[in-house]
Design a protein around this motif. Structure first.
Motif, PDB file in Angstrom:
ATOM      1  N   ALA A 100       0.985   3.319 -15.698  1.00 38.29           N
ATOM      2  CA  ALA A 100       2.185   4.155 -15.522  1.00 38.29           C
ATOM      3  C   ALA A 100       2.557   4.233 -14.042  1.00 38.29           C
ATOM      4  O   ALA A 100       3.729   4.093 -13.672  1.00 38.29           O
ATOM      5  N   PHE A 101       1.550   4.392 -13.182  1.00 40.87           N
ATOM      6  CA  PHE A 101       1.838   4.564 -11.753  1.00 40.87           C
ATOM      7  C   PHE A 101       2.434   3.287 -11.153  1.00 40.87           C
ATOM      8  O   PHE A 101       3.461   3.317 -10.475  1.00 40.87           O
ATOM      9  N   VAL A 102       1.812   2.159 -11.428  1.00 41.06           N
ATOM     10  CA  VAL A 102       2.291   0.897 -10.834  1.00 41.06           C
ATOM     11  C   VAL A 102       3.687   0.559 -11.358  1.00 41.06           C
ATOM     12  O   VAL A 102       4.558   0.099 -10.611  1.00 41.06           O
ATOM     13  N   GLN A 103       3.918   0.831 -12.640  1.00 39.09           N
ATOM     14  CA  GLN A 103       5.266   0.561 -13.209  1.00 39.09           C
ATOM     15  C   GLN A 103       6.312   1.423 -12.504  1.00 39.09           C
ATOM     16  O   GLN A 103       7.347   0.918 -12.059  1.00 39.09           O
ATOM     17  N   LYS A 104       6.027   2.712 -12.351  1.00 36.76           N
ATOM     18  CA  LYS A 104       6.983   3.616 -11.679  1.00 36.76           C
ATOM     19  C   LYS A 104       7.154   3.230 -10.214  1.00 36.76           C
ATOM     20  O   LYS A 104       8.258   3.270  -9.677  1.00 36.76           O
ATOM     21  N   LEU A 105       6.078   2.810  -9.564  1.00 39.56           N
ATOM     22  CA  LEU A 105       6.184   2.404  -8.151  1.00 39.56           C
ATOM     23  C   LEU A 105       7.116   1.207  -8.029  1.00 39.56           C
ATOM     24  O   LEU A 105       8.016   1.170  -7.187  1.00 39.56           O
ATOM     25  N   ALA A 106       6.929   0.232  -8.914  1.00 40.69           N
ATOM     26  CA  ALA A 106       7.772  -0.982  -8.868  1.00 40.69           C
ATOM     27  C   ALA A 106       9.236  -0.622  -9.116  1.00 40.69           C
ATOM     28  O   ALA A 106      10.134  -1.085  -8.395  1.00 40.69           O
ATOM     29  N   TRP A 107       9.474   0.247 -10.094  1.00 40.74           N
ATOM     30  CA  TRP A 107      10.854   0.647 -10.394  1.00 40.74           C
ATOM     31  C   TRP A 107      11.469   1.405  -9.232  1.00 40.74           C
ATOM     32  O   TRP A 107      12.609   1.167  -8.837  1.00 40.74           O
ATOM     33  N   LYS A 132      12.288  -0.982  -6.474  1.00 43.56           N
ATOM     34  CA  LYS A 132      13.416  -1.864  -6.888  1.00 43.56           C
ATOM     35  C   LYS A 132      14.732  -1.082  -6.826  1.00 43.56           C
ATOM     36  O   LYS A 132      15.729  -1.556  -6.277  1.00 43.56           O
ATOM     37  N   ASP A 133      14.709   0.123  -7.344  1.00 45.95           N
ATOM     38  CA  ASP A 133      15.919   0.973  -7.302  1.00 45.95           C
ATOM     39  C   ASP A 133      16.363   1.226  -5.860  1.00 45.95           C
ATOM     40  O   ASP A 133      17.548   1.347  -5.580  1.00 45.95           O
ATOM     41  N   ALA A 134      15.370   1.280  -4.954  1.00 48.39           N
ATOM     42  CA  ALA A 134      15.694   1.534  -3.536  1.00 48.39           C
ATOM     43  C   ALA A 134      16.031   0.233  -2.809  1.00 48.39           C
ATOM     44  O   ALA A 134      16.224   0.220  -1.603  1.00 48.39           O
ATOM     45  N   ARG A 135      16.042  -0.854  -3.595  1.00 48.15           N
ATOM     46  CA  ARG A 135      16.339  -2.191  -3.047  1.00 48.15           C
ATOM     47  C   ARG A 135      15.391  -2.542  -1.888  1.00 48.15           C
ATOM     48  O   ARG A 135      15.806  -3.065  -0.856  1.00 48.15           O
ATOM     49  N   HIS A 136      14.105  -2.202  -2.065  1.00 51.10           N
ATOM     50  CA  HIS A 136      13.118  -2.531  -1.026  1.00 51.10           C
ATOM     51  C   HIS A 136      12.992  -4.047  -0.902  1.00 51.10           C
ATOM     52  O   HIS A 136      12.850  -4.743  -1.917  1.00 51.10           O
ATOM     53  N   ALA A 183       4.604  10.046   4.924  1.00 49.74           N
ATOM     54  CA  ALA A 183       5.966   9.554   5.187  1.00 49.74           C
ATOM     55  C   ALA A 183       6.458  10.101   6.519  1.00 49.74           C
ATOM     56  O   ALA A 183       7.252   9.464   7.216  1.00 49.74           O
ATOM     57  N   SER A 184       5.957  11.266   6.910  1.00 53.27           N
ATOM     58  CA  SER A 184       6.451  11.910   8.142  1.00 53.27           C
ATOM     59  C   SER A 184       5.878  11.267   9.403  1.00 53.27           C
ATOM     60  O   SER A 184       6.426  11.458  10.487  1.00 53.27           O
ATOM     61  N   ASN A 185       4.788  10.505   9.288  1.00 51.88           N
ATOM     62  CA  ASN A 185       4.225   9.923  10.523  1.00 51.88           C
ATOM     63  C   ASN A 185       4.175   8.403  10.536  1.00 51.88           C
ATOM     64  O   ASN A 185       3.822   7.802  11.562  1.00 51.88           O
ATOM     65  N   LEU A 227       3.715   9.333  -5.879  1.00 52.39           N
ATOM     66  CA  LEU A 227       4.631   8.200  -6.026  1.00 52.39           C
ATOM     67  C   LEU A 227       5.744   8.173  -4.987  1.00 52.39           C
ATOM     68  O   LEU A 227       5.918   7.196  -4.250  1.00 52.39           O
ATOM     69  N   GLU A 228       6.500   9.271  -4.903  1.00 54.50           N
ATOM     70  CA  GLU A 228       7.644   9.285  -3.973  1.00 54.50           C
ATOM     71  C   GLU A 228       7.167   9.178  -2.521  1.00 54.50           C
ATOM     72  O   GLU A 228       7.773   8.504  -1.691  1.00 54.50           O
ATOM     73  N   GLU A 229       6.075   9.865  -2.238  1.00 53.70           N
ATOM     74  CA  GLU A 229       5.546   9.829  -0.860  1.00 53.70           C
ATOM     75  C   GLU A 229       5.129   8.411  -0.494  1.00 53.70           C
ATOM     76  O   GLU A 229       5.472   7.902   0.576  1.00 53.70           O
ATOM     77  N   PHE A 230       4.390   7.765  -1.404  1.00 52.09           N
ATOM     78  CA  PHE A 230       3.922   6.407  -1.095  1.00 52.09           C
ATOM     79  C   PHE A 230       5.104   5.442  -0.986  1.00 52.09           C
ATOM     80  O   PHE A 230       5.155   4.616  -0.071  1.00 52.09           O
ATOM     81  N   ALA A 231       6.071   5.586  -1.904  1.00 51.31           N
ATOM     82  CA  ALA A 231       7.252   4.709  -1.835  1.00 51.31           C
ATOM     83  C   ALA A 231       7.991   4.908  -0.509  1.00 51.31           C
ATOM     84  O   ALA A 231       8.492   3.962   0.092  1.00 51.31           O
ATOM     85  N   SER A 232       8.003   6.136  -0.029  1.00 52.30           N
ATOM     86  CA  SER A 232       8.672   6.422   1.240  1.00 52.30           C
ATOM     87  C   SER A 232       7.902   5.809   2.415  1.00 52.30           C
ATOM     88  O   SER A 232       8.501   5.280   3.365  1.00 52.30           O
ATOM     89  N   ILE A 233       6.593   5.809   2.313  1.00 50.14           N
ATOM     90  CA  ILE A 233       5.769   5.166   3.355  1.00 50.14           C
ATOM     91  C   ILE A 233       6.030   3.663   3.351  1.00 50.14           C
ATOM     92  O   ILE A 233       6.220   3.040   4.399  1.00 50.14           O
ATOM     93  N   VAL A 234       6.090   3.073   2.159  1.00 51.87           N
ATOM     94  CA  VAL A 234       6.360   1.634   2.045  1.00 51.87           C
ATOM     95  C   VAL A 234       7.692   1.291   2.702  1.00 51.87           C
ATOM     96  O   VAL A 234       7.849   0.272   3.369  1.00 51.87           O
TER      97      VAL A 234
END
Ligand SMILES: O=C(CO)COP(=O)(O)O
Length: 267
Positions: A29-36, A39-43, A228-230, A252-259
């Motif tokens: 579930a986590f990896v699927q949501k991370l990928a989505w 992708k939605d953020a056009r990374h 994400a802040s640093n 999820l959101e925090e890690f995606a923001s770091i990426v």
């Protein structure tokens, strides 16, 4: 190893070390949501590679998902045995990790040193095992608060890496992760200047042992309360090529923001 590569040609790596969290169903579930989410953020994955390091019991599930959906997410183990097979109860061979398409393996994490008594020599043997099986080791080094007080920030990580590289095979890739032990899980990250100072010293050790071209091409990550802040501050440093993220990699959101750190850096 590729020809001379300047810092802006090393593809940043943002790695999530899940430690002992998320079972095999939660990992899917986590990896699927991370990928989505990415992708939605056009990374653009060419600007930052993403890797996750689940518990061993999750790897087959993550491999199946990543391969089935062709997800641009790398994955790896959190450790491996120095041995390839035999009477080593509870250990995991690099051969088994390779059979699951793992690209990376974390080696020498401070929690392995702390709770399992791993020595620099053990870590060198694990680096050798990773290279025997064609897996890229992420070699973790870092000073404790006591080391910092007695020897300053660089001495111990430099000494640890020098020994660990004794196991490196010529021509095989490595990644190095500088993780000051006092910053892990504390919420108190090193400053970007501190990270730069030690990462530059570590790149010097790689140059000494494996040559300048390898040193230029090797990605050196910072780990220890990355958020994400640093992240932007670390990624502005010449010798910091990414992050090894613990707690924040489970959000999820925090890690995606770091990426997606570029959006903070403005590049
Ligand atoms: O140990 C770490 C990654 O391997 C860092 O953990 P934290 O990000 O939770 O400080």
């Amino acid at each position: 190893m590729a020809d001379m590569i300047s810092q802006n040609q090393r593809v940043p790596l943002i790695a999530g070390n899940w430690k002992m969290n998320l079972d095999h169903l939660q990992s899917i579930a986590f990896v699927q949501k991370l990928a989505w989410t990415l992708k939605d953020a056009r990374h653009d994955f060419a600007t930052a590679e993403v890797a996750v390091f689940p518990p061993f019991t999750d790897l087959r599930s993550v491999q199946t998902l990543v391969n089935a959906d062709d997800l641009p997410i790398a994955f790896g183990g959190q450790d491996l045995s120095a041995h390839d097979s035999g009477a080593y109860t509870g250990e995991i061979s690099g051969a088994f990790l390779k059979a699951l398409d793992t690209k990376y393996v974390i080696v020498g994490h401070s929690e392995r040193r702390q709770y399992h008594g791993e020595t620099d020599a053990d870590i060198a043997a694990k680096v050798a095992a990773a290279h025997r099986h064609g897996i890229v080791p992420i070699i973790c080094v870092g000073e404790t608060a006591e080391d910092l007080e007695q020897h300053g920030p660089s001495a111990v990580p430099v000494a640890q890496l020098r020994v660990a590289l004794e196991g490196a095979a010529t021509g095989s890739d490595i990644v190095v992760a500088y993780e000051p032990v006092w910053a892990i899980g504390s919420g108190l990250a090193a400053t970007s200047e501190q990270a730069q100072q030690v990462c530059a010293a570590l790149r010097g050790v790689v140059a000494e042992v494996l040559g300048d071209d390898v040193a230029e091409a090797t990605r050196i990550l910072y780990g220890g309360s990355v958020k994400a802040s640093n992240i932007a501050g670390f990624m502005r440093e010449a010798d910091v090529d990414g992050a090894l993220v613990g707690g924040a990699s489970l959000l999820l959101e925090e890690f995606a923001s770091i990426v997606r750190f570029q959006k903070h850096v403005g590049t």
